[in-house]
Design an enzyme around this catalytic site. Structure first.
Site, PDB file in Angstrom:
ATOM      1  N   ASP A 183     -35.354  14.629  15.137  1.00 17.54           N
ATOM      2  CA  ASP A 183     -36.629  15.145  14.660  1.00 17.54           C
ATOM      3  C   ASP A 183     -36.462  16.483  13.938  1.00 17.54           C
ATOM      4  O   ASP A 183     -35.787  17.384  14.411  1.00 17.54           O
ATOM      5  CB  ASP A 183     -37.610  15.330  15.825  1.00 17.54           C
ATOM      6  CG  ASP A 183     -37.945  14.017  16.499  1.00 17.54           C
ATOM      7  OD1 ASP A 183     -37.881  12.984  15.797  1.00 17.54           O
ATOM      8  OD2 ASP A 183     -38.261  14.009  17.691  1.00 17.54           O
ATOM      9  N   GLU A 243     -46.468   4.251  15.420  1.00 18.39           N
ATOM     10  CA  GLU A 243     -45.292   4.670  16.185  1.00 18.39           C
ATOM     11  C   GLU A 243     -45.661   5.947  16.942  1.00 18.39           C
ATOM     12  O   GLU A 243     -45.944   6.972  16.320  1.00 18.39           O
ATOM     13  CB  GLU A 243     -44.133   4.916  15.219  1.00 18.39           C
ATOM     14  CG  GLU A 243     -42.822   5.281  15.864  1.00 18.39           C
ATOM     15  CD  GLU A 243     -41.737   5.532  14.822  1.00 18.39           C
ATOM     16  OE1 GLU A 243     -40.899   6.412  15.070  1.00 18.39           O
ATOM     17  OE2 GLU A 243     -41.750   4.873  13.758  1.00 18.39           O
TER      18      GLU A 243
END
Length: 256
Positions: free
Chosen positions: A57, A46
Site C-alpha cells: 500500500d 474490494e
C-alpha cells in the site's frame, strides 16, 4: 457459480473494481461507502482490512488504514458491520489484507466469518503461493471463497501460468513494481498487458496500481478485462460528509 464468475460471464470488458478501506473515513462508513459504489456503477467492491504494516500500500491507503485503526476498526467490528451485507449490496465483495491479523484472528474462523456474511473472495498479497497450495488454500476453498493472486511485469510466464491454475475469480495484474497510488504511466505498460492477453489465461485479468481517472482506466482496460481503483477514490473520500455525492461524481468522471 460464484458472484465473480457470474459477473465475468456477463461482462467481459471495462469491469471496474473499487477499493475502499473498512472504517474510513469514519468507523461506521463501511456499508455507506459500499452502497454508494454499487449505486454509482462499480462492478466489484474490494474492502481493505486496515493493518499497521502493509506491504503493497502506498501513502494514501496507508494513511486511510491509520485513520480507520484510529477510529477503532477491527476484524470483529468489520464482520459485525457486514452481517447484513447481502440485504444491502448485491455485487461481488472482496476482502483485501495481510496475513498477520488474519492468523491472529484464526484463518478458519476468519474464512467462516467472511463466507457467512457473504464475502466472495480474498486478496492476501503476503500469502506465498507454496503455503496457499500446501496448507491455507484448502481452508479458503472449503468456505467457498475465491482467491486472487497478484502478478507483476517481472513475473515470468511459468509462474503466471501456475498462478492462473491456482487463482479463482480473476488475476490481479499489478501495473508496475511499486506501491498503490503510483504515478507511473499506465500507457507505458501496454506490452505487459498484451503479453497477459496473448497468454489466454483461464482467469480474467484486472489491472491495479496507478488507475486514477478515465484515461488510465481506459488504457488499463484496452487489453484486459478491467481495472482496480484505490488511492484516487480514497483521496476523494477524505473529510467528506457526502459519501454518495462524492462517489457519484468520482465514478461519473471515469465511466461517462
Amino acid at each position: 457459480m460464484s458472484k465473480l464468475t457470474a459477473l465475468f460471464n456477463r461482462k467481459k470488458n471495462n469491469v471496474l473494481n473499487v477499493y475502499c478501506t473498512a472504517g474510513y473515513p469514519r468507523l461506521n462508513s463501511t456499508i455507506e461507502v459500499m452502497q454508494a459504489l454499487e449505486a454509482n456503477g462499480a462492478d466489484i467492491i474490494e474492502i481493505g482490512m486496515p493493518y499497521s504494516d502493509p506491504l503493497a500500500d502506498g501513502e494514501v491507503i496507508q494513511q486511510s488504514s491509520a485513520v480507520a485503526l484510529g477510529n477503532g476498526m477491527t476484524l470483529n467490528i468489520l464482520f459485525e458491520q457486514l452481517k447484513d451485507l447481502r440485504q444491502k449490496v448485491s455485487i461481488p465483495v472482496i476482502l483485501m489484507g495481510y496475513m498477520n491479523p488474519i492468523m491472529q484472528y484464526g484463518l478458519e474462523k476468519f474464512c467462516a466469518a467472511a463466507a457467512e456474511v457473504g464475502v466472495d473472495a480474498l486478496i492476501l498479497p503476503d500469502l506465498p503461493m507454496y503455503e496457499f497450495e500446501t496448507e491455507y488454500g484448502a481452508v479458503i476453498k472449503k468456505h467457498g471463497l475465491d482467491f486472487i493472486f497478484l502478478v507483476t511485469p517481472e513475473t515470468g510466464e511459468e509462474r503466471i501460468r501456475k498462478i492462473d491454475s491456482l487463482s479463482t475469480g480473476f488475476i490481479y495484474a499489478v501495473s508496475s513494481s511499486s506501491t498503490t497510488g503510483s504515478n507511473k504511466v499506465i500507457a507505458n505498460q501496454e506490452e505487459y498487458f498484451i503479453k497477459l492477453q496473448q497468454m489466454n489465461l483461464k482467469n480474467p485479468v484486472l489491472v491495479g496500481f496507478g488507475i486514477k481517472d478515465k484515461q488510465t482506466f481506459e488504457a488499463a482496460c484496452k487489453h484486459t478485462n478491467g481495472a482496480i481503483i484505490g488511492s484516487a477514490y480514497i483521496n476523494a473520500l477524505q473529510n467528506t460528509l457526502d459519501i454518495n455525492g462524492v462517489t457519484k461524481d468520482f465514478l461519473n468522471k471515469i465511466l461517462s
